[in-house]
Design an enzyme around this catalytic site. Sequence first.
Site, PDB file in Angstrom:
ATOM      1  N   ASP A 127      45.210  38.376  47.527  1.00 32.49           N
ATOM      2  CA  ASP A 127      45.277  37.084  48.233  1.00 32.49           C
ATOM      3  C   ASP A 127      46.672  36.475  48.118  1.00 32.49           C
ATOM      4  OD1 ASP A 127      42.536  37.227  48.893  1.00 32.49           O
ATOM      5  OD2 ASP A 127      42.273  35.070  48.571  1.00 32.49           O
ATOM      6  N   LYS A 144      47.045  43.782  31.746  1.00 32.17           N
ATOM      7  CA  LYS A 144      47.299  42.716  30.772  1.00 32.17           C
ATOM      8  C   LYS A 144      47.241  43.358  29.383  1.00 32.17           C
ATOM      9  CE  LYS A 144      47.986  38.352  29.712  1.00 32.17           C
ATOM     10  NZ  LYS A 144      49.220  37.610  30.043  1.00 32.17           N
ATOM     11  N   TYR A 171      33.742  43.018  37.486  1.00 31.18           N
ATOM     12  CA  TYR A 171      32.775  42.744  38.547  1.00 31.18           C
ATOM     13  C   TYR A 171      31.412  43.376  38.251  1.00 31.18           C
ATOM     14  CZ  TYR A 171      35.787  40.676  42.171  1.00 31.18           C
ATOM     15  OH  TYR A 171      36.586  39.853  42.902  1.00 31.18           O
ATOM     16  N   ASP A 173      41.894  41.654  43.253  1.00 28.21           N
ATOM     17  CA  ASP A 173      41.336  40.615  44.114  1.00 28.21           C
ATOM     18  C   ASP A 173      42.313  39.444  44.209  1.00 28.21           C
ATOM     19  OD1 ASP A 173      39.353  39.152  45.618  1.00 28.21           O
ATOM     20  OD2 ASP A 173      38.948  38.016  43.784  1.00 28.21           O
TER      21      ASP A 173
HETATM   22  C1  IPM Z   1      37.351  40.405  48.573  1.00 30.49           C
HETATM   23  C2  IPM Z   1      36.374  39.285  48.388  1.00 30.49           C
HETATM   24  C3  IPM Z   1      35.177  39.810  47.612  1.00 30.49           C
HETATM   25  C4  IPM Z   1      35.668  40.285  46.266  1.00 30.49           C
HETATM   26  C5  IPM Z   1      34.001  38.810  47.443  1.00 30.49           C
HETATM   27  C6  IPM Z   1      33.531  38.291  48.776  1.00 30.49           C
HETATM   28  C7  IPM Z   1      32.881  39.430  46.680  1.00 30.49           C
HETATM   29  O1  IPM Z   1      36.983  38.203  47.765  1.00 30.49           O
HETATM   30  O2  IPM Z   1      36.971  41.441  49.153  1.00 30.49           O
HETATM   31  O3  IPM Z   1      38.508  40.271  48.150  1.00 30.49           O
HETATM   32  O4  IPM Z   1      35.853  39.487  45.337  1.00 30.49           O
HETATM   33  O5  IPM Z   1      35.869  41.497  46.137  1.00 30.49           O
HETATM   34 MN    MN Z   2      39.147  38.421  47.484  1.00 29.13          MN
END
Ligand code: IPM
Ligand code: MN
Length: 363
Positions: free
Chosen positions: A254, A193, A143, A250
């Site tokens: 999810d 990884k 990032y 990240d």
């Molecule tokens: C999260 C979001 C953020 C990230 C984005 C909005 C920059 O997806 O907090 O998971 O990728 O960290």
């Molecule tokens: Mn995210």
Amino acid sequence: MASSYSLVLLPGDGIGPEVVATATDLLDALSQASGVTFRTVTERAGGDAIDHDGTPLSDRALAACKDADAVLLGAVGGAAWDHHTGPMRPESGLLQLRKELGVFANLRPVAVPDALAAASPLREEAVRGTDLLVVRELTGGIYFGEPRGREGVGDAEVAWNTMRYSRAEVARLARVAFTRARRRRGKVTSVDKANVLVVSQLWRDVVREVHEAEFSDIALEHMYVDNAAMQLVLNPRQFDVIVTGNLFGDILSDAAATLGGSLGLLPSASVGGPVGLFEPVHGSAPDLAGKDAANPIAALLSAGMMLDELGEPRLGEAVRHGVEAALQAGLRTGDLWREGLTRVGTQALATRIRGEAVAWLSR
Ligand code: IPM
Ligand code: MN
């Protein structure tokens, strides 16, 4: 003397303002019931800040955050700003805020309450009892890594990012993960990884060293990220604490959100600096904005995590009880509703949670 805390609210975009409003209503109610007080200021962030201040995070908003005891954020981003690039993207403001606050450890708990196990898109017997914590590195990795860039034209156009970690960055995150595991079930799964990436080989070495030197009472295992994605879906109960880099965390968080049936359930706490940042894992969900349809639970639980980190664990506990009780009672927003349950809007669910939290506190 009851404590007093100063908070910065960053409602942001989409459903952000609605869910942050439910959190401040909850804090007001807890304040009345406990005597603990909160002084809040609201600042712009994300697309809203781009429209008004010409930048996704103004100097003023950043200074206010650095000055506060904690920051509560809703969500940033939306179609209106999708054509923006670089520092003029709403997301850049959030990344800058994380970096400036030094919150290198992002804690994302994923628990599947019994009331939700049956509604999971996965098999009930696989998800029931899931209780894990993703500890995601938040201020480094791909990032933020340099060099990054895009140049050239036509078929020769190229773009690149750099996944880069220092020994110190991995070690401090590993310590957070092991320390959290000690308060939980004593197991850490480090996800990388290392079969391909040299950055992951350093990651694995450092996690192993910190474990041996300081945390040999904790069980440690290493897992490749592709396998971790599969294991999260197949057998999530095997996990206690998952520690991983920014990008992998990240993605995996999810994926983990599907276990409870909705991203609208997942809170997060970003810690490691002097001021913590608390935000729901979900995004700005523009399609739901302004319709009283968003699930407020992730934002309310984020406020709960904030209360824990501020040193008010009883208030944090009250929030979790409130959520649990409202779910037990069968109340659901559209993301989790199905036949036999009571479909309610953002406000109604938040009001019930608030009532249950205060009742628990005053019992
Ligand atoms: C999260 C979001 C953020 C990230 C984005 C909005 C920059 O997806 O907090 O998971 O990728 O960290
Ligand atoms: Mn995210």
